[in-house]
Design a protein around this motif. Structure first.
Motif, PDB file in Angstrom:
ATOM      1  N   SER A 110       0.854  -1.186   0.000  1.00  0.00           N
ATOM      2  CA  SER A 110       0.000   0.000   0.000  1.00  0.00           C
ATOM      3  C   SER A 110       0.889   1.234   0.000  1.00  0.00           C
ATOM      4  O   SER A 110       2.067   1.173   0.322  1.00  0.00           O
ATOM      5  CB  SER A 110      -0.915  -0.007   1.227  1.00  0.00           C
ATOM      6  OG  SER A 110      -0.149   0.193   2.401  1.00  0.00           O
ATOM      7  N   GLY A 111       0.320   2.373  -0.344  1.00  0.00           N
ATOM      8  CA  GLY A 111       1.082   3.622  -0.439  1.00  0.00           C
ATOM      9  C   GLY A 111       1.830   3.961   0.832  1.00  0.00           C
ATOM     10  O   GLY A 111       2.999   4.320   0.802  1.00  0.00           O
ATOM     11  N   MET A 112       1.169   3.851   1.987  1.00  0.00           N
ATOM     12  CA  MET A 112       1.804   4.223   3.251  1.00  0.00           C
ATOM     13  C   MET A 112       2.948   3.277   3.587  1.00  0.00           C
ATOM     14  O   MET A 112       4.030   3.709   3.975  1.00  0.00           O
ATOM     15  CB  MET A 112       0.768   4.231   4.382  1.00  0.00           C
ATOM     16  CG  MET A 112       1.341   4.656   5.700  1.00  0.00           C
ATOM     17  SD  MET A 112       2.035   6.324   5.596  1.00  0.00           S
ATOM     18  CE  MET A 112       1.955   6.811   7.270  1.00  0.00           C
ATOM     19  N   LYS A 113       2.734   1.958   3.428  1.00  0.00           N
ATOM     20  CA  LYS A 113       3.805   0.995   3.704  1.00  0.00           C
ATOM     21  C   LYS A 113       4.971   1.213   2.757  1.00  0.00           C
ATOM     22  O   LYS A 113       6.127   1.132   3.156  1.00  0.00           O
ATOM     23  CB  LYS A 113       3.285  -0.438   3.593  1.00  0.00           C
ATOM     24  CG  LYS A 113       2.433  -0.864   4.754  1.00  0.00           C
ATOM     25  CD  LYS A 113       2.030  -2.315   4.604  1.00  0.00           C
ATOM     26  CE  LYS A 113       1.109  -2.723   5.730  1.00  0.00           C
ATOM     27  NZ  LYS A 113       0.641  -4.104   5.563  1.00  0.00           N
ATOM     28  N   SER A 114       4.676   1.492   1.521  1.00  0.00           N
ATOM     29  CA  SER A 114       5.717   1.753   0.532  1.00  0.00           C
ATOM     30  C   SER A 114       6.514   2.999   0.906  1.00  0.00           C
ATOM     31  O   SER A 114       7.749   3.009   0.811  1.00  0.00           O
ATOM     32  CB  SER A 114       5.088   1.921  -0.849  1.00  0.00           C
ATOM     33  OG  SER A 114       6.062   2.222  -1.810  1.00  0.00           O
ATOM     34  N   ASP A 115       5.831   4.051   1.338  1.00  0.00           N
ATOM     35  CA  ASP A 115       6.509   5.281   1.759  1.00  0.00           C
ATOM     36  C   ASP A 115       7.412   5.034   2.966  1.00  0.00           C
ATOM     37  O   ASP A 115       8.522   5.556   3.044  1.00  0.00           O
ATOM     38  CB  ASP A 115       5.494   6.371   2.109  1.00  0.00           C
ATOM     39  CG  ASP A 115       4.788   6.932   0.878  1.00  0.00           C
ATOM     40  OD1 ASP A 115       5.237   6.659  -0.258  1.00  0.00           O
ATOM     41  OD2 ASP A 115       3.783   7.650   1.070  1.00  0.00           O
ATOM     42  N   ILE A 116       6.927   4.240   3.914  1.00  0.00           N
ATOM     43  CA  ILE A 116       7.717   3.949   5.109  1.00  0.00           C
ATOM     44  C   ILE A 116       8.954   3.138   4.745  1.00  0.00           C
ATOM     45  O   ILE A 116      10.056   3.419   5.230  1.00  0.00           O
ATOM     46  CB  ILE A 116       6.857   3.234   6.175  1.00  0.00           C
ATOM     47  CG1 ILE A 116       5.828   4.226   6.736  1.00  0.00           C
ATOM     48  CG2 ILE A 116       7.715   2.654   7.296  1.00  0.00           C
ATOM     49  CD1 ILE A 116       4.798   3.616   7.655  1.00  0.00           C
ATOM     50  N   LEU A 117       8.810   2.146   3.879  1.00  0.00           N
ATOM     51  CA  LEU A 117       9.966   1.354   3.444  1.00  0.00           C
ATOM     52  C   LEU A 117      10.962   2.210   2.662  1.00  0.00           C
ATOM     53  O   LEU A 117      12.182   2.094   2.858  1.00  0.00           O
ATOM     54  CB  LEU A 117       9.518   0.156   2.607  1.00  0.00           C
ATOM     55  CG  LEU A 117       8.845  -0.975   3.375  1.00  0.00           C
ATOM     56  CD1 LEU A 117       8.341  -2.047   2.414  1.00  0.00           C
ATOM     57  CD2 LEU A 117       9.805  -1.575   4.396  1.00  0.00           C
ATOM     58  N   ALA A 118      10.457   3.074   1.801  1.00  0.00           N
ATOM     59  CA  ALA A 118      11.348   3.972   1.053  1.00  0.00           C
ATOM     60  C   ALA A 118      12.047   4.934   2.008  1.00  0.00           C
ATOM     61  O   ALA A 118      13.243   5.215   1.859  1.00  0.00           O
ATOM     62  CB  ALA A 118      10.555   4.747  -0.001  1.00  0.00           C
ATOM     63  N   GLY A 119      11.323   5.426   3.005  1.00  0.00           N
ATOM     64  CA  GLY A 119      11.921   6.297   4.004  1.00  0.00           C
ATOM     65  C   GLY A 119      12.999   5.588   4.799  1.00  0.00           C
ATOM     66  O   GLY A 119      14.065   6.147   5.078  1.00  0.00           O
ATOM     67  N   ALA A 120      12.734   4.331   5.156  1.00  0.00           N
ATOM     68  CA  ALA A 120      13.723   3.542   5.891  1.00  0.00           C
ATOM     69  C   ALA A 120      14.975   3.315   5.049  1.00  0.00           C
ATOM     70  O   ALA A 120      16.097   3.436   5.548  1.00  0.00           O
ATOM     71  CB  ALA A 120      13.124   2.207   6.322  1.00  0.00           C
ATOM     72  N   ALA A 121      14.777   3.000   3.780  1.00  0.00           N
ATOM     73  CA  ALA A 121      15.935   2.775   2.897  1.00  0.00           C
ATOM     74  C   ALA A 121      16.745   4.058   2.743  1.00  0.00           C
ATOM     75  O   ALA A 121      17.983   4.041   2.841  1.00  0.00           O
ATOM     76  CB  ALA A 121      15.459   2.276   1.536  1.00  0.00           C
ATOM     77  N   ALA A 122      16.070   5.169   2.528  1.00  0.00           N
ATOM     78  CA  ALA A 122      16.771   6.456   2.388  1.00  0.00           C
ATOM     79  C   ALA A 122      17.471   6.822   3.689  1.00  0.00           C
ATOM     80  O   ALA A 122      18.609   7.322   3.683  1.00  0.00           O
ATOM     81  CB  ALA A 122      15.790   7.551   1.974  1.00  0.00           C
ATOM     82  N   GLY A 123      16.833   6.570   4.814  1.00  0.00           N
ATOM     83  CA  GLY A 123      17.448   6.836   6.105  1.00  0.00           C
ATOM     84  C   GLY A 123      18.669   5.974   6.356  1.00  0.00           C
ATOM     85  O   GLY A 123      19.668   6.425   6.925  1.00  0.00           O
ATOM     86  N   ALA A 124      18.604   4.708   5.924  1.00  0.00           N
ATOM     87  CA  ALA A 124      19.747   3.808   6.093  1.00  0.00           C
ATOM     88  C   ALA A 124      20.949   4.301   5.285  1.00  0.00           C
ATOM     89  O   ALA A 124      22.084   4.330   5.790  1.00  0.00           O
ATOM     90  CB  ALA A 124      19.372   2.387   5.682  1.00  0.00           C
ATOM     91  N   VAL A 125      20.702   4.705   4.049  1.00  0.00           N
ATOM     92  CA  VAL A 125      21.786   5.259   3.230  1.00  0.00           C
ATOM     93  C   VAL A 125      22.335   6.523   3.890  1.00  0.00           C
ATOM     94  O   VAL A 125      23.552   6.706   4.012  1.00  0.00           O
ATOM     95  CB  VAL A 125      21.302   5.554   1.785  1.00  0.00           C
ATOM     96  CG1 VAL A 125      22.364   6.310   0.999  1.00  0.00           C
ATOM     97  CG2 VAL A 125      20.939   4.253   1.079  1.00  0.00           C
ATOM     98  N   GLY A 126      21.434   7.377   4.352  1.00  0.00           N
ATOM     99  CA  GLY A 126      21.855   8.586   5.059  1.00  0.00           C
ATOM    100  C   GLY A 126      22.645   8.270   6.312  1.00  0.00           C
ATOM    101  O   GLY A 126      23.607   8.967   6.649  1.00  0.00           O
ATOM    102  N   GLY A 127      22.268   7.193   7.008  1.00  0.00           N
ATOM    103  CA  GLY A 127      22.979   6.785   8.220  1.00  0.00           C
ATOM    104  C   GLY A 127      24.406   6.353   7.952  1.00  0.00           C
ATOM    105  O   GLY A 127      25.321   6.670   8.722  1.00  0.00           O
ATOM    106  N   VAL A 128      24.611   5.645   6.856  1.00  0.00           N
ATOM    107  CA  VAL A 128      25.973   5.230   6.491  1.00  0.00           C
ATOM    108  C   VAL A 128      26.803   6.459   6.122  1.00  0.00           C
ATOM    109  O   VAL A 128      27.940   6.617   6.585  1.00  0.00           O
ATOM    110  CB  VAL A 128      25.946   4.196   5.336  1.00  0.00           C
ATOM    111  CG1 VAL A 128      27.349   3.938   4.804  1.00  0.00           C
ATOM    112  CG2 VAL A 128      25.303   2.899   5.807  1.00  0.00           C
TER     113      VAL A 128
END
Length: 186
Positions: A5-23
């Motif tokens: 769903s849109g919200m789950k997809s946004d959260i997963l994309a946010g997590a992936a972007a945050g992980a890259v940002g964290g590294v």
């Protein structure tokens, strides 16, 4: 193929972007720490262990924590010894510590990215507030409780200031990368 769903997809994309940002943010922390050392900040605080370490970095050059020995190196060393019965050498500690620091950055970056995707107001201060939160909760509270650093009152104020500064850079970097990836990848 699995559809989200849109919200789950946004959260997963946010997590992936945050992980890259964290590294990337974890690397930025170390670079800022070296820059602080190059200015002579905290030069008189050589620490109790490996005094040359503090000539190069404040509060330490690997993970920006307040302890004399980088907490990431100390944690990896304890983990390896507990699971294998063998001690890590200096190179193993350095490599393992660097990997652990960046993995931790990826995890807390992913948590931030997922949280901001569901509640954008959490990006207050362009990530600086989150960097301060990570500093307080991890560097100042959790590491001493885990035995990876002494009580915060046992270190000079300069170490806390430098550690906070590097964690603010971490938070700003995580948010900057998350924001850029969110706009670019859509």
């Amino acid at each position: 193929m699995l559809q989200l769903s849109g919200m789950k997809s946004d959260i997963l994309a946010g997590a992936a972007a945050g992980a890259v940002g964290g590294v990337i943010g974890s690397t930025a922390m170390v670079l800022v720490n070296h820059a602080l050392a190059a200015t002579g900040f905290g030069r008189e605080d050589l620490g109790a262990r490996k005094q040359h370490r503090h000539d190069r970095g404040k509060p330490n050059e690997t993970d920006g924590t307040i302890s004399d020995e980088p907490a990431s190196e100390k944690g990896v060393s304890k983990l390896v010894e507990a699971t294998t019965g063998h001690q890590l050498g200096d190179t193993g500690k350095k490599v393992g510590g660097t990997l652990a620091h960046h993995a931790f950055g990826a995890v807390v970056g992913a948590m931030y990215g997922a949280a901001v995707a569901s509640a954008p107001r959490l990006a207050v201060g362009s990530g600086a507030a989150y960097g301060a939160f990570v500093w307080l909760s991890a560097a100042e509270i959790a590491l001493p409780l885990a035995g990876l650093a002494k009580r915060p009152t046992r270190y000079p104020a300069e170490r806390h200031v430098a550690s906070l500064a590097t964690h603010l850079v971490f938070g700003l970097t995580v948010e900057g990368v998350r924001r850029w990836m969110s706009r670019t990848i859509r």
